[in-house]
Design a protein around this motif. Sequence first.
Motif, PDB file in Angstrom:
ATOM      1  N   GLY B 118       6.756  -0.873   8.937  1.00  0.00           N
ATOM      2  CA  GLY B 118       7.337   0.209   8.152  1.00  0.00           C
ATOM      3  C   GLY B 118       8.710  -0.146   7.619  1.00  0.00           C
ATOM      4  N   VAL B 119       9.514  -0.816   8.455  1.00  0.00           N
ATOM      5  CA  VAL B 119      10.854  -1.213   8.019  1.00  0.00           C
ATOM      6  C   VAL B 119      10.766  -2.171   6.841  1.00  0.00           C
ATOM      7  N   VAL B 120       9.825  -3.135   6.931  1.00  0.00           N
ATOM      8  CA  VAL B 120       9.685  -4.108   5.844  1.00  0.00           C
ATOM      9  C   VAL B 120       9.350  -3.391   4.537  1.00  0.00           C
ATOM     10  N   PRO B 124      12.630  -1.531   0.080  1.00  0.00           N
ATOM     11  CA  PRO B 124      12.913  -1.173  -1.325  1.00  0.00           C
ATOM     12  C   PRO B 124      13.523   0.209  -1.487  1.00  0.00           C
ATOM     13  N   SER B 125      13.446   1.050  -0.423  1.00  0.00           N
ATOM     14  CA  SER B 125      13.897   2.430  -0.585  1.00  0.00           C
ATOM     15  C   SER B 125      15.388   2.516  -0.880  1.00  0.00           C
ATOM     16  N   LEU B 126      16.124   1.459  -0.615  1.00  0.00           N
ATOM     17  CA  LEU B 126      17.549   1.500  -0.911  1.00  0.00           C
ATOM     18  C   LEU B 126      17.775   1.549  -2.417  1.00  0.00           C
ATOM     19  N   THR B 136       5.697   2.250  -4.423  1.00  0.00           N
ATOM     20  CA  THR B 136       5.802   1.059  -3.568  1.00  0.00           C
ATOM     21  C   THR B 136       5.145   1.294  -2.211  1.00  0.00           C
ATOM     22  N   THR B 137       5.235   2.522  -1.684  1.00  0.00           N
ATOM     23  CA  THR B 137       4.551   2.771  -0.409  1.00  0.00           C
ATOM     24  C   THR B 137       3.036   2.787  -0.604  1.00  0.00           C
ATOM     25  N   LEU B 138       2.618   3.191  -1.799  1.00  0.00           N
ATOM     26  CA  LEU B 138       1.193   3.112  -2.131  1.00  0.00           C
ATOM     27  C   LEU B 138       0.738   1.655  -2.058  1.00  0.00           C
ATOM     28  N   ALA B 139       1.600   0.772  -2.552  1.00  0.00           N
ATOM     29  CA  ALA B 139       1.292  -0.657  -2.470  1.00  0.00           C
ATOM     30  C   ALA B 139       1.152  -1.083  -1.013  1.00  0.00           C
ATOM     31  N   ALA B 140       2.010  -0.532  -0.143  1.00  0.00           N
ATOM     32  CA  ALA B 140       1.911  -0.856   1.284  1.00  0.00           C
ATOM     33  C   ALA B 140       0.541  -0.462   1.816  1.00  0.00           C
ATOM     34  N   ALA B 232      14.720   5.873   9.500  1.00  0.00           N
ATOM     35  CA  ALA B 232      13.701   6.886   9.204  1.00  0.00           C
ATOM     36  C   ALA B 232      12.344   6.220   9.048  1.00  0.00           C
ATOM     37  N   PHE B 233      12.307   5.112   8.298  1.00  0.00           N
ATOM     38  CA  PHE B 233      11.032   4.406   8.139  1.00  0.00           C
ATOM     39  C   PHE B 233      10.515   3.909   9.493  1.00  0.00           C
ATOM     40  N   ALA B 234      11.407   3.383  10.322  1.00  0.00           N
ATOM     41  CA  ALA B 234      10.979   2.834  11.606  1.00  0.00           C
ATOM     42  C   ALA B 234      10.420   3.929  12.505  1.00  0.00           C
ATOM     43  N   VAL B 235      11.174   5.033  12.640  1.00  0.00           N
ATOM     44  CA  VAL B 235      10.719   6.104  13.535  1.00  0.00           C
ATOM     45  C   VAL B 235       9.416   6.708  13.006  1.00  0.00           C
TER      46      VAL B 235
END
Lengths: 447, 354
Positions: B118-120, B124-126, B136-140, B232-235
């Motif tokens: 999730g962190v990886v 891009p969220s920055l 981009t999360t759709l790509a994930a 946030a992404f990690a948790v």
Amino acid sequence: MRLKKLSLSLLAAAMVASIGTPAVAQDKKESDPTKEQFIPFLTYRSGPFAAGGSGTASGGEDYLALLNLRDGGINGIKLVWEECDFGYNTDRGVECYERLKARGLKGAPVIQPWSTGVTYALIERSLKDKIPLVSIGYGRTDATDGRVFPYVFPMITNYWNQSSAKLRYIAQLEGGEDKLEGMKIVNLHLKHPYGNETIPVWNKLAEKFGFEVTHIPVPWPGIDQKSLWLQVRQIQPKYVINRNWGVSCTVPLREAARIGFPRERIIGVWWCGSEEDVIPAGAAAKGYITAAFHAAGRDIPVIQEIFEVVYGQMKGNISAARVGSVYYNRGVVTAIVVTEAIRLAHTKYGVGPIGGEEMQWALENLDITEARIKEIGAEGLMPPTKISCFDHEGGGSVRFQQWDGSKWNMITGWIPPYKDLVREMIEASAAKYAKEKGITPRDCPPA
Amino acid sequence: MLYREAGQFKTSYDADMAIFPIAQDRWGMIAIVVIAVVIIPLFTSDYIMGSLMIPFLIWGLSAIGLNILTGYAGQLSLGHGGFMAVGGFAAYNLAVRVPEIPILGTFIIAGLIAAAVGVVFGLPSLRIKGFYLAVTTLAAQFFIEWVFANFPWFTGGTMSMTLDTPSMVVFGYAIESTRDHYLLTLGIVLVLTLAAKNMVRSQLGRAWMAIRDMDVAAEVIGIRPLRTKLTAFAVSSFYAGVAGALYAFAFLKSLDITAYDLFRSFLVLFMIIIGGLGSILGSFLGAAFIILLPIFINVVAHNFSDQIKPDFITNAELMIFGGLIIFFLIVEPFGLARLWMTAKEKLRLWPFPH
């Protein structure tokens, strides 16, 4: 604000009312549970595979309705059923199984998921609950080894035997097995547990006969296959195996027409061989060949009888136009297998509702002979099937049918698979499963 | 009447900062936990525990994960199903390849692996915000599905892609019956829910909300955007990973990638939108709405199966469900949790509305 309050209270009232209704509805039905045989139906009348789900469920229900209306059930035991729609979602399928498994006096006698994903999810559950998992024409192939999978019945014909029969048919078309050497075959399969099921058997056959097989996965749900067919054009295969499901079955026919690949050299799985699969492709579908383990059409006596008796009394479960279609007849075939097993169980356990354990014995000793098929009025509809503890498939041969633009015509007799090769693979795979799960295979005499 | 708070005095800062500052809420919550831990396992059927409660709890947990990311930190994600898949496959591979690790440890490590993934994908969220981040999360989601479908190593070499999950043993006790599975799921969900509730009340949670409300202002007051967004992404992915592992191990008892497809990502997103963005309670309300309501409609409709055609029942389920979604979004666009909040505020003032 008032409207909001009003609508909210209405909603609350509706919810309370609907919780109250089940009791009322049950009171209304007069029934004697000792004279009723419950049969669950898992189905999907919605979603991309609705054509398959609605046809198979309605065919099965209509056959049961025929037995009820014509004979008063089986030996006087009325057949009752309940549907549960899971929309081809594995999680909802598991929920449906749990919902229906305890209905009836002795619980559900069989469970037929009509989905390879749900079949896999139910293998351990059905063993624990002692409810036979009957998957006719789909499901987990290595469960054919009844010594390791006592409660799983991939009956009549499984996917690996089907694939090897396809190859034997190709060899026939080409004029001998020696012609297979160096041939190129593309296995266009849905990227899904169901689609991947035959990859090992094609690899094994390719190794044995020296042809070249390329597996092209179709991304779910397979509506766009343009880039895949570009790949097919580069490979230039002699044959393409169409192992898709629902809407993704139709797309290859149009794509093949576009690149000029002859439809006579596309060989489909039986889940891609219904009217619903080819009619949307129009003229592009003409000449397309698929495997089949039962016949289509309405001129089979039992189908005609259903039409006359069940639809004559307006008791049918689907629009009358679909009676006799491929999926509908498939539902009838599975209902025949289940009801024949119930009949057999009656001879051993006495006439009455049959539970899962009794059904397991019946299925394992089931022998639907040519003569019995004739008696039922299903000649030409289904092949004779003999199940044993060793072999939970009990058949294996398939026929091939071709679409002539308006209907399916059978173009071959029963073509046997490479049974020894497939059996060897099944046993190896089942033994691996047994080892992982710590199962001691039962001792069964080879049939 | 229900909420008469007369006589409840807060004499310390701790009392003022408790999770449930009102005594009635506290007792209500204790009652719910008692029902979940004692009443349901003792008095309900396997069907209710195994087919309704377990998926409800698991999806509730997953929804908390997405709510942390989308509801609290304001980062829209469509890759939640993919992160659940990472958790499921990580747990399977750990349980099969390293059976020495106890199963709870396996779930935690699976969650951590999902968190790392999730962190990886959160990096891009920055630079990317809003709908572009959704892409981009759709790509994930697609990438993760593709990896598990195409590299047989993850599925232990089975071609059919469907795997049976190994049996579980917790502190020497074999998890076998539906009740065991329910209690295991409930235990994990309770602990993680409590952790989430406290996290969003802590400095970390406030930083997430500051980023959500205005990231420039948050940066000015000294909140580091990258670190905050990545936590946030990690948790969020940790919760998704544990939920994904439980989904395979405690509910389906089989694992295949199609159980975590894009549709699941949307499903979790709908849960938090309907339940309430930025609310732990809303995550569970949304999960109940999306998971239990269709089954409820279906069961009720089947009581009329003599009178109604079966295909109509199927479509009625979809129509009623869709209608209710629209209804609730019109009546309360901030979700079911806000509906409860409004009701509670009114009850606290009742019978003196002003």
